[in-house]
Each structure stands twice: as C-alpha cells, then as structure tokens.
Design a protein around this motif. Structure first.
Motif, mmCIF file in Angstrom:
data_model
loop_
_atom_site.group_PDB
_atom_site.id
_atom_site.type_symbol
_atom_site.label_atom_id
_atom_site.label_comp_id
_atom_site.label_asym_id
_atom_site.label_seq_id
_atom_site.Cartn_x
_atom_site.Cartn_y
_atom_site.Cartn_z
ATOM 1 N N VAL A 1 0.841 -1.206 0.000
ATOM 2 C CA VAL A 1 0.000 0.000 0.000
ATOM 3 C C VAL A 1 0.875 1.254 0.000
ATOM 4 N N LEU A 2 1.898 1.255 0.857
ATOM 5 C CA LEU A 2 2.787 2.417 0.942
ATOM 6 C C LEU A 2 3.544 2.636 -0.365
ATOM 7 N N ARG B 1 1.424 4.621 -2.786
ATOM 8 C CA ARG B 1 0.989 5.965 -2.400
ATOM 9 C C ARG B 1 1.695 7.116 -3.110
ATOM 10 N N PHE C 1 -0.175 8.266 -6.029
ATOM 11 C CA PHE C 1 -1.427 8.917 -5.633
ATOM 12 C C PHE C 1 -1.167 10.355 -5.199
ATOM 13 N N VAL C 2 -0.139 10.545 -4.386
ATOM 14 C CA VAL C 2 0.204 11.879 -3.903
ATOM 15 C C VAL C 2 0.538 12.804 -5.070
ATOM 16 N N GLN D 1 -9.592 10.575 -1.374
ATOM 17 C CA GLN D 1 -8.435 10.699 -0.485
ATOM 18 C C GLN D 1 -8.709 10.053 0.867
ATOM 19 N N VAL E 1 -8.185 6.365 0.710
ATOM 20 C CA VAL E 1 -6.764 5.992 0.671
ATOM 21 C C VAL E 1 -6.140 6.104 2.054
ATOM 22 N N VAL F 1 -5.569 1.843 -3.621
ATOM 23 C CA VAL F 1 -4.767 3.047 -3.862
ATOM 24 C C VAL F 1 -4.571 3.258 -5.361
ATOM 25 N N THR G 1 -5.817 6.445 -7.449
ATOM 26 C CA THR G 1 -4.889 7.244 -8.265
ATOM 27 C C THR G 1 -5.487 7.510 -9.638
#
Length: 290
Positions: free
Chosen positions: A73-74, A77, A80-81, A111, A114, A124, A128
């Motif tokens: 998941v990390l 991210r 996505f950010v 958001q 997520v 995620v 995105t």
C-alpha cells in the motif's frame, strides 16, 4: 531354648521383616506413581508449549502478511500523492472560472478512502486513476471555458460603466463560478427600466445593474445562477411553455423556475422549492423538459 520359643522368635522376625518389606514396597509404589504423575505433567507441558509455539508461529506469519500488505500500500501511495498535487494545481487554475465543487468533493472522498487503507494496494491504484480522471476533467472544462472566452462576441454595450473594471470582474467571476463561463455579461441599467438588478436576454447575454457588483458573494452567486437559469430556459422555451407540468408545478412562472434551478445548483435564494419542483427544475439544466 525350647523349640516353641525358637519358633516364636522366627515368626516374630518374619512378621517384622514382612512389614518392612511391605513398607518398602509401598514407598516404591508411591515413587512410581509420582514419577508417572511427573511424566504426565511433563507431557502436558510439552503439548502446551507445542501449541503455544504453533500459535506464535501463526501470529508471526500473520503479522508478516500484514506488513507485506502495508508495504505494498505504501509503495502505491507516491503516485497517488503526485496525482493529488496535479489536481490541486488544476483546481487552483480553475478557481473563479468553472464550478469545481463536485470535483473537489469527489477528490476528498477518494483521499479519505486511501488514508484508511492498510491492506489492499489496488484501492490506492484505483484511487490514483480516479484523481487523474478528475484532473483531466477539470482541465478539460477549464479549456472549454477559456476557448469560450476567446469566442464570445463583443457585447451590445460597454462591459462596465459605473461599476468599474473591478466591479465587472467580481460579477464576471460569480457568473463563471456558477457555470456561466462563456456567457456574455455587461453592465446595464435597462433591466425592467432599472428596477430589476439583473436580467437575461434570449440572445445569450446577461446584464447587471452597477450596484449588483457590491453584493455579498452568496447573494451575487445566487443572482448569477438565477439569470443563468433563464439562459437555459430560453434553450427549451417553446417546449417549456407548452408543458402542463411546468404550468401546474410553477404556475408558468420563469422567475420561480429560475429560483429552483439556482437552488439545485447549490445557490438558494429567498424563495424555496419542494423536492418534486427541484427534481423537475434540475432537468432544464440538461435541456430536458419532463
């Protein structure tokens, strides 16, 4: 020593010796029983330790799986950010030009999903893609607005007079904000001989009285949404006025209908509408007369 006495002594020894043997046998039996009990206890402890070991192994494996999921998941991210940053930039560029409230609400909901996700990287990844699509939508709508500004023909009069360029810019921003990008706008005191603060013309222009530029933002937004509603009414004017539902629900009053049309876009005025009227009015925004 007589034979009788000797026999008695021998018998006494046998009784005494037999008792000692019996006592020793009992002691051995007790020791055996204790050893058996200790063995049973040890087996129980071994079994319990084995069960605990199995539980610990399973717990470790479970946490390792959780850690692997969280790591995945990390890892998803950062993309996505990056998309959120791109959307924020697009929203900033669109400010005051197009209505982005629905896009912003969708982005916030995405958001939030997520932020609470800990196990499934697909959530995620999908989020995105959603943010990327929102960015493209905002950018596309902004492009349409900018193109419309370039195509808008000159108004029938000066854009402003007594309201000044700042006053005009404020009214223009309100009209754009409620979805009227590309709709012609200029200052005029000719609406109902100056008694009406603003009005819409069937040729696609909106006029406003100079003092409107000083209204607070909420009232100004409502006024522009109301007048924009009239622009959309003109697009279906013939069908609208022949509609029995329009006559029965709104009394054939375009002002009442425009109030309801503004309300369903999030800009309420002083006159309310019930649920059925709001549903009916919302269809005019997409060119449908029910």
């Amino acid at each position: 020593m007589t034979f009788r006495r000797a026999l008695a002594i021998i018998m006494s020894f046998v009784v005494i010796g037999g008792g000692a043997i019996a006592a020793k046998s009992q002691a051995l039996e007790d020791q055996r029983a204790e050893l058996v009990a200790q063995a049973d206890s040890l087996q129980t402890q071994i079994a319990s330790a084995g069960a605990r070991g199995g539980y610990i192994e399973s717990l470790i494996a479970h946490h390792e799986d959780e850690k692997a999921d969280l790591d995945a998941v990390l890892a998803a991210r950062p993309d996505f950010v990056a998309e959120v940053a791109a959307l924020s930039d697009a929203l900033e560029k669109a400010k005051g030009k197009i209505d982005t409230a629905a896009h912003l609400a969708a982005a916030i909901a995405t958001q939030d999903a997520v932020l609470v996700e800990r196990a499934d990287p697909v959530v995620v990844t999908n989020a995105t893609a959603t943010i990327h699509a929102l960015t493209e939508k905002v950018s596309g709508e902004l492009g349409t607005w900018e193109a419309a500004q370039r195509r808008t023909p000159a108004a029938a009069g000066p854009l402003w007079s007594s309201s000044g360029p700042d006053g005009y810019a404020r009214v223009r921003a309100a009209l754009d904000r409620v979805g009227g990008g590309g709709v012609g706008l200029y200052e005029s005191a000719s609406c109902a001989g100056g008694s009406a603060p603003a009005c819409a013309n069937s040729n696609g222009y909106i006029k406003y009285r100079a003092d409107v530029a000083g209204w607070n933002e909420s009232r100004l937004n409502w006024a522009m949404a109301h007048e924009l509603g009239h622009i959309y009414q003109f697009k279906v004017w013939g069908t609208l006025n022949s509609s029995s539902a329009y006559q029965s629900m709104f009394g054939g009053d375009p002002e009442f209908l425009a109030n309801c049309m503004a309300l369903v876009r999030g800009y309420p005025g002083s006159v309310g509408c019930d649920g059925d009227q709001q549903i009916w009015a919302s269809a005019i925004w997409v060119g449908a007369v029910r």
